[in-house]
Design a protein around this motif. Structure first.
Motif, PDB file in Angstrom:
ATOM      1  N   ASP A 130       0.810  -1.217   0.000  1.00 24.75           N
ATOM      2  CA  ASP A 130       0.000   0.000   0.000  1.00 24.75           C
ATOM      3  C   ASP A 130       0.842   1.266   0.000  1.00 24.75           C
ATOM      4  N   ARG A 131       2.120   1.176   0.342  1.00 24.33           N
ATOM      5  CA  ARG A 131       2.976   2.363   0.297  1.00 24.33           C
ATOM      6  C   ARG A 131       3.189   2.838  -1.139  1.00 24.33           C
ATOM      7  N   PHE A 132       3.238   1.891  -2.065  1.00 24.11           N
ATOM      8  CA  PHE A 132       3.340   2.273  -3.479  1.00 24.11           C
ATOM      9  C   PHE A 132       2.075   3.017  -3.891  1.00 24.11           C
ATOM     10  N   GLU A 133       0.926   2.500  -3.496  1.00 26.44           N
ATOM     11  CA  GLU A 133      -0.348   3.152  -3.827  1.00 26.44           C
ATOM     12  C   GLU A 133      -0.438   4.542  -3.203  1.00 26.44           C
ATOM     13  N   LYS A 134       0.049   4.691  -1.973  1.00 26.14           N
ATOM     14  CA  LYS A 134       0.059   6.011  -1.320  1.00 26.14           C
ATOM     15  C   LYS A 134       0.936   6.993  -2.093  1.00 26.14           C
ATOM     16  N   THR A 135       2.074   6.489  -2.601  1.00 21.40           N
ATOM     17  CA  THR A 135       2.973   7.341  -3.390  1.00 21.40           C
ATOM     18  C   THR A 135       2.296   7.795  -4.674  1.00 21.40           C
ATOM     19  N   VAL A 136       1.647   6.865  -5.357  1.00 19.08           N
ATOM     20  CA  VAL A 136       0.916   7.200  -6.588  1.00 19.08           C
ATOM     21  C   VAL A 136      -0.124   8.275  -6.296  1.00 19.08           C
ATOM     22  N   ASN A 137      -0.904   8.078  -5.255  1.00 18.66           N
ATOM     23  CA  ASN A 137      -1.966   9.030  -4.925  1.00 18.66           C
ATOM     24  C   ASN A 137      -1.418  10.382  -4.501  1.00 18.66           C
ATOM     25  N   LEU A 138      -0.287  10.376  -3.794  1.00 13.87           N
ATOM     26  CA  LEU A 138       0.349  11.628  -3.391  1.00 13.87           C
ATOM     27  C   LEU A 138       0.765  12.431  -4.623  1.00 13.87           C
ATOM     28  N   ILE A 139       1.369  11.760  -5.590  1.00 16.17           N
ATOM     29  CA  ILE A 139       1.811  12.444  -6.812  1.00 16.17           C
ATOM     30  C   ILE A 139       0.614  12.818  -7.684  1.00 16.17           C
ATOM     31  N   TYR A 140      -0.338  11.932  -7.794  1.00 15.78           N
ATOM     32  CA  TYR A 140      -1.536  12.203  -8.599  1.00 15.78           C
ATOM     33  C   TYR A 140      -2.288  13.433  -8.072  1.00 15.78           C
ATOM     34  N   GLY A 141      -2.223  13.635  -6.767  1.00  8.89           N
ATOM     35  CA  GLY A 141      -2.927  14.761  -6.143  1.00  8.89           C
ATOM     36  C   GLY A 141      -2.225  16.101  -6.273  1.00  8.89           C
ATOM     37  N   LEU A 142      -1.011  16.118  -6.826  1.00  6.62           N
ATOM     38  CA  LEU A 142      -0.305  17.390  -7.003  1.00  6.62           C
ATOM     39  C   LEU A 142      -1.040  18.258  -8.018  1.00  6.62           C
ATOM     40  N   LYS A 143      -1.267  19.494  -7.667  1.00  9.14           N
ATOM     41  CA  LYS A 143      -1.943  20.418  -8.595  1.00  9.14           C
ATOM     42  C   LYS A 143      -0.934  21.377  -9.217  1.00  9.14           C
ATOM     43  N   ASN A 144      -0.396  22.266  -8.401  1.00  7.86           N
ATOM     44  CA  ASN A 144       0.547  23.260  -8.912  1.00  7.86           C
ATOM     45  C   ASN A 144       1.981  22.954  -8.494  1.00  7.86           C
ATOM     46  N   ASN A 145       2.202  21.730  -8.067  1.00  6.03           N
ATOM     47  CA  ASN A 145       3.538  21.337  -7.626  1.00  6.03           C
ATOM     48  C   ASN A 145       4.101  20.253  -8.521  1.00  6.03           C
ATOM     49  N   LYS A 146       5.298  19.809  -8.192  1.00  5.56           N
ATOM     50  CA  LYS A 146       6.021  18.864  -9.045  1.00  5.56           C
ATOM     51  C   LYS A 146       6.675  17.774  -8.220  1.00  5.56           C
ATOM     52  N   VAL A 147       7.178  16.785  -8.938  1.00  7.06           N
ATOM     53  CA  VAL A 147       8.011  15.751  -8.345  1.00  7.06           C
ATOM     54  C   VAL A 147       9.468  16.157  -8.562  1.00  7.06           C
ATOM     55  N   VAL A 148      10.249  16.072  -7.505  1.00  9.29           N
ATOM     56  CA  VAL A 148      11.687  16.320  -7.593  1.00  9.29           C
ATOM     57  C   VAL A 148      12.380  15.009  -7.247  1.00  9.29           C
ATOM     58  N   VAL A 149      13.148  14.488  -8.177  1.00  7.58           N
ATOM     59  CA  VAL A 149      13.889  13.251  -7.938  1.00  7.58           C
ATOM     60  C   VAL A 149      15.320  13.635  -7.612  1.00  7.58           C
ATOM     61  N   THR A 150      15.872  13.026  -6.554  1.00  2.00           N
ATOM     62  CA  THR A 150      17.248  13.334  -6.177  1.00  2.00           C
ATOM     63  C   THR A 150      18.005  12.062  -5.849  1.00  2.00           C
ATOM     64  N   GLY A 151      19.303  12.105  -6.077  1.00  2.00           N
ATOM     65  CA  GLY A 151      20.187  10.989  -5.783  1.00  2.00           C
ATOM     66  C   GLY A 151      21.607  11.403  -6.100  1.00  2.00           C
ATOM     67  N   ILE A 152      22.525  10.477  -5.867  1.00  2.00           N
ATOM     68  CA  ILE A 152      23.942  10.737  -6.122  1.00  2.00           C
ATOM     69  C   ILE A 152      24.562   9.472  -6.716  1.00  2.00           C
ATOM     70  N   GLY A 153      25.577   9.621  -7.544  1.00  2.00           N
ATOM     71  CA  GLY A 153      26.237   8.459  -8.133  1.00  2.00           C
ATOM     72  C   GLY A 153      25.311   7.703  -9.063  1.00  2.00           C
ATOM     73  N   LYS A 154      25.347   6.376  -9.006  1.00  2.00           N
ATOM     74  CA  LYS A 154      24.506   5.560  -9.886  1.00  2.00           C
ATOM     75  C   LYS A 154      23.029   5.799  -9.607  1.00  2.00           C
ATOM     76  N   SER A 155      22.683   6.005  -8.328  1.00  2.00           N
ATOM     77  CA  SER A 155      21.288   6.306  -7.989  1.00  2.00           C
ATOM     78  C   SER A 155      20.838   7.613  -8.642  1.00  2.00           C
ATOM     79  N   GLY A 156      21.755   8.563  -8.743  1.00  2.00           N
ATOM     80  CA  GLY A 156      21.438   9.819  -9.401  1.00  2.00           C
ATOM     81  C   GLY A 156      21.188   9.634 -10.889  1.00  2.00           C
ATOM     82  N   LEU A 157      22.007   8.793 -11.515  1.00  4.67           N
ATOM     83  CA  LEU A 157      21.807   8.527 -12.945  1.00  4.67           C
ATOM     84  C   LEU A 157      20.443   7.885 -13.193  1.00  4.67           C
ATOM     85  N   ILE A 158      20.063   6.939 -12.356  1.00  6.88           N
ATOM     86  CA  ILE A 158      18.747   6.316 -12.477  1.00  6.88           C
ATOM     87  C   ILE A 158      17.659   7.345 -12.183  1.00  6.88           C
ATOM     88  N   GLY A 159      17.914   8.202 -11.209  1.00  4.68           N
ATOM     89  CA  GLY A 159      16.952   9.258 -10.865  1.00  4.68           C
ATOM     90  C   GLY A 159      16.669  10.192 -12.023  1.00  4.68           C
TER      91      GLY A 159
END
Length: 196
Positions: free
Chosen positions: A29-58
């Motif tokens: 259900d945490r995946f579903e909560k994440t989907v709903n949190l992002i789906y509910g964004l109106k005037n905001n955005k998703v910011v992906v962050t990471g470093i190294g290989k995680s950053g490249l995937i990000g």
């Protein structure tokens, strides 16, 4: 050293496929909560962050979200410490990627992100990590085995993270009823743009 290249390559596929199956079975259900949190964004955005290989995937996850109708950017965790935190706004959702959950660059920006007023979703293989403790939602992307014989080069873990990001984008596409014609608006170039 003489090795069977095809056999060795197939071992990598087998290990990564096996690890992906394990990560798939951790979806809850945490995946579903994440989907709903992002789906509910109106005037905001998703910011992906990471470093190294995680950053490249990000970077790839942010690009996929952006091209499929979810406003998203990538912020390198090290650069965030030197002014790029200004790209994050109150109400944004920050997906922080760190397999260990204890990368110094990620840990250093957690308090500032909270002060800005953004929500943190962790993509981590360590649910007991500092990153996990700071996050509103923790998505477990942990693998048991990397695909390299040396066992430490990020392979299975980065693949699992990438697929989790693809799953997130694919579910949001369905929820938003995002169509090929919408995708064409964001992707006018290249052979794909010409076909669309």
């Amino acid at each position: 050293m003489v090795i069977n290249c095809i056999q060795e390559a197939k071992k990598v596929f087998d290990i990564e496929i096996s690890e992906l199956e394990k990560v798939k079975n951790k979806l809850d259900d945490r995946f579903e909560k994440t989907v709903n949190l992002i789906y509910g964004l109106k005037n905001n955005k998703v910011v992906v962050t990471g470093i190294g290989k995680s950053g490249l995937i990000g970077k790839k996850i942010a690009a996929t979200l952006a091209s499929t109708g979810t406003s998203a950017i990538f912020v390198n965790a090290a650069e965030a410490l030197h002014g790029d935190l200004g790209m994050i706004s109150n109400g944004d959702v920050v997906i922080a990627i760190s397999n260990s959950g204890n990368s110094d660059e990620i840990l250093t920006i957690l308090n500032p992100i909270k002060k800005i007023g953004a929500k943190i979703v962790a993509f981590t293989g360590n649910e007991e990590s500092t990153l996990a403790k700071y996050s509103e939602i923790v998505i477990n992307i942990g693998v048991e085995k990397e695909a390299s014989i040396i066992g430490v080069a990020p392979m299975s873990s980065t693949t699992a993270t990438l697929v989790m990001g693809d799953a997130l984008a694919a579910v949001l596409i369905r929820m938003k009823d995002f169509k090929e014609s919408d995708f064409a608006k964001y992707h006018p170039g290249g052979s794909l743009g010409k076909r669309l």
